[in-house]
Structure formats: C-alpha cells, structure tokens
Design an enzyme around this catalytic site. Structure first.
Site, PDB file in Angstrom:
ATOM      1  N   ARG A 246      -7.724  12.220  11.333  1.00  0.00           N
ATOM      2  CA  ARG A 246      -8.783  13.181  11.364  1.00  0.00           C
ATOM      3  C   ARG A 246      -9.737  11.341  12.088  1.00  0.00           C
ATOM      4  O   ARG A 246     -10.375  12.448  12.882  1.00  0.00           O
ATOM      5  CB  ARG A 246      -9.514  13.772  10.342  1.00  0.00           C
ATOM      6  CG  ARG A 246      -9.928  12.761   8.901  1.00  0.00           C
ATOM      7  CD  ARG A 246     -11.259  12.994   7.709  1.00  0.00           C
ATOM      8  NE  ARG A 246     -11.154  11.869   7.123  1.00  0.00           N
ATOM      9  CZ  ARG A 246     -12.192  11.311   6.962  1.00  0.00           C
ATOM     10  NH1 ARG A 246     -12.934  11.736   8.024  1.00  0.00           N
ATOM     11  NH2 ARG A 246     -11.834  10.452   5.823  1.00  0.00           N
TER      12      ARG A 246
ATOM     13  N   ASP B 124     -10.446   4.413  12.646  1.00  0.00           N
ATOM     14  CA  ASP B 124     -10.253   2.709  12.736  1.00  0.00           C
ATOM     15  C   ASP B 124      -9.763   2.107  13.690  1.00  0.00           C
ATOM     16  O   ASP B 124      -8.349   1.460  13.314  1.00  0.00           O
ATOM     17  CB  ASP B 124     -10.823   2.754  11.812  1.00  0.00           C
ATOM     18  CG  ASP B 124     -11.190   0.328  11.464  1.00  0.00           C
ATOM     19  OD1 ASP B 124     -11.003   0.458  12.965  1.00  0.00           O
ATOM     20  OD2 ASP B 124     -11.843   0.692  10.543  1.00  0.00           O
TER      21      ASP B 124
ATOM     22  N   GLU C 264       0.735  -1.158   0.026  1.00  0.00           N
ATOM     23  CA  GLU C 264      -0.023   0.270   0.081  1.00  0.00           C
ATOM     24  C   GLU C 264       0.932   0.930   0.141  1.00  0.00           C
ATOM     25  O   GLU C 264       0.681   2.346  -0.585  1.00  0.00           O
ATOM     26  CB  GLU C 264      -0.601   0.375   1.707  1.00  0.00           C
ATOM     27  CG  GLU C 264      -1.794   1.539   1.482  1.00  0.00           C
ATOM     28  CD  GLU C 264      -2.483   1.122   2.577  1.00  0.00           C
ATOM     29  OE1 GLU C 264      -1.905   1.480   3.521  1.00  0.00           O
ATOM     30  OE2 GLU C 264      -4.069   2.022   3.109  1.00  0.00           O
TER      31      GLU C 264
ATOM     32  N   CYS D 177      -8.006   9.340   5.538  1.00  0.00           N
ATOM     33  CA  CYS D 177      -7.959   9.375   6.759  1.00  0.00           C
ATOM     34  C   CYS D 177      -6.844  10.663   7.971  1.00  0.00           C
ATOM     35  O   CYS D 177      -7.072  10.803   9.021  1.00  0.00           O
ATOM     36  CB  CYS D 177      -8.264   8.557   7.432  1.00  0.00           C
ATOM     37  SG  CYS D 177     -10.364   7.375   6.668  1.00  0.00           S
TER      38      CYS D 177
ATOM     39  N   TYR E  85      -4.522   9.485  -1.605  1.00  0.00           N
ATOM     40  CA  TYR E  85      -3.800   9.717  -1.202  1.00  0.00           C
ATOM     41  C   TYR E  85      -2.194   9.862  -2.298  1.00  0.00           C
ATOM     42  O   TYR E  85      -2.087  10.663  -1.906  1.00  0.00           O
ATOM     43  CB  TYR E  85      -3.172   8.868  -0.597  1.00  0.00           C
ATOM     44  CG  TYR E  85      -3.802   8.540   0.745  1.00  0.00           C
ATOM     45  CD1 TYR E  85      -3.783   9.132   1.779  1.00  0.00           C
ATOM     46  CD2 TYR E  85      -5.194   7.199   0.843  1.00  0.00           C
ATOM     47  CE1 TYR E  85      -4.543   9.362   2.717  1.00  0.00           C
ATOM     48  CE2 TYR E  85      -6.424   7.558   2.047  1.00  0.00           C
ATOM     49  CZ  TYR E  85      -5.602   8.260   2.848  1.00  0.00           C
ATOM     50  OH  TYR E  85      -6.836   8.175   3.871  1.00  0.00           O
TER      51      TYR E  85
ATOM     52  N   ARG F 254      10.216  24.755   8.854  1.00  0.00           N
ATOM     53  CA  ARG F 254       9.378  24.771   9.947  1.00  0.00           C
ATOM     54  C   ARG F 254       8.486  24.073   8.603  1.00  0.00           C
ATOM     55  O   ARG F 254       7.342  24.439   9.489  1.00  0.00           O
ATOM     56  CB  ARG F 254       9.007  25.139  11.135  1.00  0.00           C
ATOM     57  CG  ARG F 254       9.923  25.303  11.699  1.00  0.00           C
ATOM     58  CD  ARG F 254       9.982  26.413  12.579  1.00  0.00           C
ATOM     59  NE  ARG F 254       9.876  27.985  11.997  1.00  0.00           N
ATOM     60  CZ  ARG F 254      10.872  28.443  12.686  1.00  0.00           C
ATOM     61  NH1 ARG F 254      10.734  28.768  13.630  1.00  0.00           N
ATOM     62  NH2 ARG F 254      10.586  29.530  12.347  1.00  0.00           N
TER      63      ARG F 254
ATOM     64  N   TRP G  22      -8.576  -2.090  -0.707  1.00  0.00           N
ATOM     65  CA  TRP G  22      -8.609  -1.355  -0.590  1.00  0.00           C
ATOM     66  C   TRP G  22      -9.981  -1.702  -1.432  1.00  0.00           C
ATOM     67  O   TRP G  22     -10.907  -0.441  -2.775  1.00  0.00           O
ATOM     68  CB  TRP G  22      -7.823  -0.233  -1.693  1.00  0.00           C
ATOM     69  CG  TRP G  22      -7.426   0.979  -1.249  1.00  0.00           C
ATOM     70  CD1 TRP G  22      -6.003   0.353  -0.393  1.00  0.00           C
ATOM     71  CD2 TRP G  22      -7.270   2.174  -0.074  1.00  0.00           C
ATOM     72  NE1 TRP G  22      -5.773   1.784   0.851  1.00  0.00           N
ATOM     73  CE2 TRP G  22      -7.150   2.225   1.078  1.00  0.00           C
ATOM     74  CE3 TRP G  22      -9.060   2.612  -0.123  1.00  0.00           C
ATOM     75  CZ2 TRP G  22      -7.077   3.431   1.564  1.00  0.00           C
ATOM     76  CZ3 TRP G  22      -9.188   3.710   0.802  1.00  0.00           C
ATOM     77  CH2 TRP G  22      -8.163   4.430   0.943  1.00  0.00           C
TER      78      TRP G  22
HETATM   79  N1  THF Z   1     -12.692   2.682   6.391  1.00  0.00           N
HETATM   80  C1  THF Z   1     -12.708   1.965   7.864  1.00  0.00           C
HETATM   81  N2  THF Z   1     -13.444   1.431   8.268  1.00  0.00           N
HETATM   82  N3  THF Z   1     -11.366   1.466   8.530  1.00  0.00           N
HETATM   83  C2  THF Z   1      -9.928   1.405   8.034  1.00  0.00           C
HETATM   84  O1  THF Z   1      -9.225   1.380   8.638  1.00  0.00           O
HETATM   85  C3  THF Z   1     -10.082   2.308   6.939  1.00  0.00           C
HETATM   86  N4  THF Z   1      -8.659   2.459   6.076  1.00  0.00           N
HETATM   87  C4  THF Z   1      -8.219   2.521   4.807  1.00  0.00           C
HETATM   88  C5  THF Z   1      -9.303   3.059   4.277  1.00  0.00           C
HETATM   89  N5  THF Z   1     -10.680   3.565   4.691  1.00  0.00           N
HETATM   90  C6  THF Z   1     -10.494   2.301   5.862  1.00  0.00           C
HETATM   91  C7  THF Z   1      -8.666   1.013   4.421  1.00  0.00           C
HETATM   92  N6  THF Z   1      -7.316   0.895   4.577  1.00  0.00           N
HETATM   93  C8  THF Z   1      -8.133  -3.280   6.445  1.00  0.00           C
HETATM   94  C9  THF Z   1      -7.191  -2.744   6.715  1.00  0.00           C
HETATM   95  C10 THF Z   1      -6.906  -2.042   6.959  1.00  0.00           C
HETATM   96  C11 THF Z   1      -7.455  -1.106   5.803  1.00  0.00           C
HETATM   97  C12 THF Z   1      -9.226  -1.511   5.146  1.00  0.00           C
HETATM   98  C13 THF Z   1      -8.955  -2.862   5.569  1.00  0.00           C
HETATM   99  C14 THF Z   1      -8.627  -5.143   6.982  1.00  0.00           C
HETATM  100  O2  THF Z   1      -9.042  -5.115   6.747  1.00  0.00           O
HETATM  101  N7  THF Z   1      -7.274  -5.374   7.436  1.00  0.00           N
HETATM  102  C15 THF Z   1      -7.937  -6.752   7.320  1.00  0.00           C
HETATM  103  C16 THF Z   1      -7.111  -7.757   6.523  1.00  0.00           C
HETATM  104  C17 THF Z   1      -5.531  -7.640   6.373  1.00  0.00           C
HETATM  105  C18 THF Z   1      -5.555  -8.124   4.719  1.00  0.00           C
HETATM  106  O3  THF Z   1      -6.019  -8.583   4.213  1.00  0.00           O
HETATM  107  O4  THF Z   1      -3.964  -7.868   4.554  1.00  0.00           O
HETATM  108  C19 THF Z   1      -6.910  -7.010   9.095  1.00  0.00           C
HETATM  109  O5  THF Z   1      -6.963  -8.109   9.356  1.00  0.00           O
HETATM  110  O6  THF Z   1      -5.843  -6.356   9.227  1.00  0.00           O
HETATM  111  C20 THF Z   1      -7.190   3.129   6.454  1.00  0.00           C
HETATM  112  O7  THF Z   1      -6.550   3.651   6.618  1.00  0.00           O
END
Ligand code: THF
Length: 283
Positions: A185, A188, A58, A156, A94, A123, A80
């Site tokens: 801002r 999660d 990413e 975010c 981004y 700065r 994503w």
């Molecule tokens: N939306 C929400 N609700 N949470 C987020 O963290 C988030 N982001 C990005 C955009 N929108 C968001 C996306 N980033 C996972 C991790 C990061 C994300 C989105 C999803 C996730 O599902 N992780 C799982 C699986 C990992 C994998 O498949 O590699 C995990 O267990 O960590 C935050 O910037």
C-alpha cells in the site's frame, strides 16, 4: 533490475509532490506493477549494495511470528529500531498477523503451505498482514499505541497471494511453478522497495522448496509508490549506473519445513553491486 530503475524514472518524471505522515515530503504515484521471473536470477538491486543480512534476518523474524526487535538486534539488524518501544516491542505487526492472526491462533503461513501441498489450484492462497482492528491511533505515539495492543505502524506490504502454474508436459516440466503477488500500500522506493523485492523473492523460493515446486514470478503491485524528497540525489546517482547481472540464491536443499530455515541456509553467489549509498529513513 531494469524494472526498479524504470520505477524510479517513472516516479521522478510523473510523480506528484505530496506531503506525508513523516513531514519529509515525497514525489508519488498511485498504482504500479513490476514482475520478476525468479528463474532468471535473484532480484537484488545492483545499482547500490544491499545489506542482505538484514533482509534474511527480518524475514526469519516475520516467520517466527516475533514482533520484538531483540532477535534482530542480537543479529546486528537495526532497521526496526526507530519504531520500537522501550522494551523493544512493535505491537501486533507482520509476524504476529502472519502466524497468529488477530490473536486468534490462525496461522496463515501453515495454512498456506497446507493449501499449496493439497490444493494448488486454489484461488484462496492469501496472507494478510492488514488487520483493521489493530491499526494505530495516529494521534498517539508509537509507544502509546503498543501499550494499547495496537501495531506501532500499519503494514506497508499488506497482502500477498500465491499461484501455482501447472507443469507444461510438452516442455518437459514435471513440477508446478509457484508465483507470488504482493500488494504494497505504501512504498519507500529508495530504502524499502529493494528490501521488499528481495524479501518476497526469498519467501517465494523458500515456500517453493518446501512444497516441492519450481519458482515462477514475483509480482510487486504498489499503491502509493513514493520517493522521499531527501532521496532524490541517491536515486539520480543510481540512474547513472549500469545494472549488473543478477546474482543466484542457493537454499540448503535439505530444509523441508518453512519454519526450519536458519541464516546459514542461504548462499548468495555472484552479487557484485555498485557501491552502497546512504540515505535517512523517514520515521
Ligand atoms: N518506513 C520508511 N520510511 N521506509 C521504509 O522502507 C520502511 N519499511 C519498514 C518500516 N517502515 C518504513 C522498515 N524497513 C531501512 C531498510 C528497511 C526498513 C527500514 C530502514 C534502511 O535504513 N536501510 C538502509 C540500511 C540497511 C541496514 O542497516 O541493513 C539501506 O541502506 O538499505 C519498509 O518495509
């Protein structure tokens, strides 16, 4: 990673129950800060297993200025997928803002590196992903927003700044120390935050290497830090687990240009986390 568990406990104890855009509901606090000394190890959460591959790809994808998920999918990264349109596009998110701000060919990352190399006391070493002119219309779908050249989601992790501490010669230091502070801002705490910490820690290390600096701190500053209602169990389980020693991240020392890093240039050693924990992402 006591800082992370402290954040979880703090929000569990003090968060207010708050509705949100996704309809999931959250427990939330406004304003919090964590600090990670990058010389003490690589800040990867150890109370669950993190998928480092997704984090690295990413970050490389952001640095390429890419906003289509094809590159991520080719490398098995799905994080994503939920927000992309049928062509895989996310609109000017981004990577676009980092490398080609507002489509005005302003490359914030290249300018940052130049400033760090030539004027480290500055700065003004900032990168902003927050661009009000491309924020989505929340009454429209992701797909419609992307078709209108808007971002599918507002960033975010919106805004970050770098700082170089001058070397302390009395301690035998020869190089300055690079720190990075991020303003996030919306955070999660279960799914995003462990990714965000590792991602910005890695970016700071990469930039330090190409600017011939040592690493300082990553400072993570939050606006709305929240735990989704369907992540309580997963985080309660993590609170029962004892954090493990931090791993070490080794970068290929031959890379001297921030845009030349590849997946194989990163080696993580000593990461022995507790078992992974699943949770659904709110879309
Ligand atoms: N939306 C929400 N609700 N949470 C987020 O963290 C988030 N982001 C990005 C955009 N929108 C968001 C996306 N980033 C996972 C991790 C990061 C994300 C989105 C999803 C996730 O599902 N992780 C799982 C699986 C990992 C994998 O498949 O590699 C995990 O267990 O960590 C935050 O910037």
């Amino acid at each position: 990673m006591k800082q992370y568990l402290d954040l979880v406990q703090h929000v569990m104890n003090n968060g207010c129950q708050k509705g949100d855009r996704t309809g999931t509901g959250t427990k939330s606090v406004f304003g919090h800060q964590m600090r990670f000394d990058l010389s003490e190890g690589f800040p990867m959460v150890t109370t669950k297993k993190l998928h480092l591959k997704s984090i690295i790809y990413e970050l490389l994808w952001f640095l390429k200025g890419d906003t289509n998920i094809k590159y991520l999918q080719e490398n098995g990264v799905k994080i994503w997928d939920a927000w992309a349109d049928s062509n895989g596009d996310l609109g000017p998110v981004y990577g676009h803002q980092w490398r080609n701000w507002n489509s005005e060919e302003i490359d914030q990352i290249s300018e940052l590196i130049t400033e760090l190399k030539t004027n480290p006391n500055s700065r003004r070493m900032l990168v902003s992903a927050w661009n009000p002119s491309v924020l989505p219309d929340t009454s429209k779908s992701f797909e419609e927003n992307v078709a209108n050249n808007k971002a599918a989601l507002p960033p975010c992790h919106a805004f970050f700044q770098f700082y170089v501490a001058s070397p302390d010669e009395s301690k035998g230091e020869s190089k300055g120390k690079l720190s990075c502070q991020l303003y996030q801002r919306s955070a999660d705490i279960f799914l995003g935050v462990p990714f965000n910490i590792a991602s910005y820690a890695l970016l700071t290390m990469m930039i330090a290497q190409v600017c011939d600096l040592d690493v300082g701190e990553f400072i993570h500053t939050f606006g709305d830090a929240h735990i989704y209602n369907n992540h309580f169990e997963q985080l309660e389980l993590q609170l029962t687990r004892e954090p493990k020693p931090l791993p070490k991240m080794i970068l290929n020392p031959n890379i001297k240009n921030i845009f030349d890093f590849d997946f194989d240039d990163f080696t993580l050693i000593g990461y022995e986390p507790h078992a992974s924990i699943k949770g659904n992402v709110a879309v």
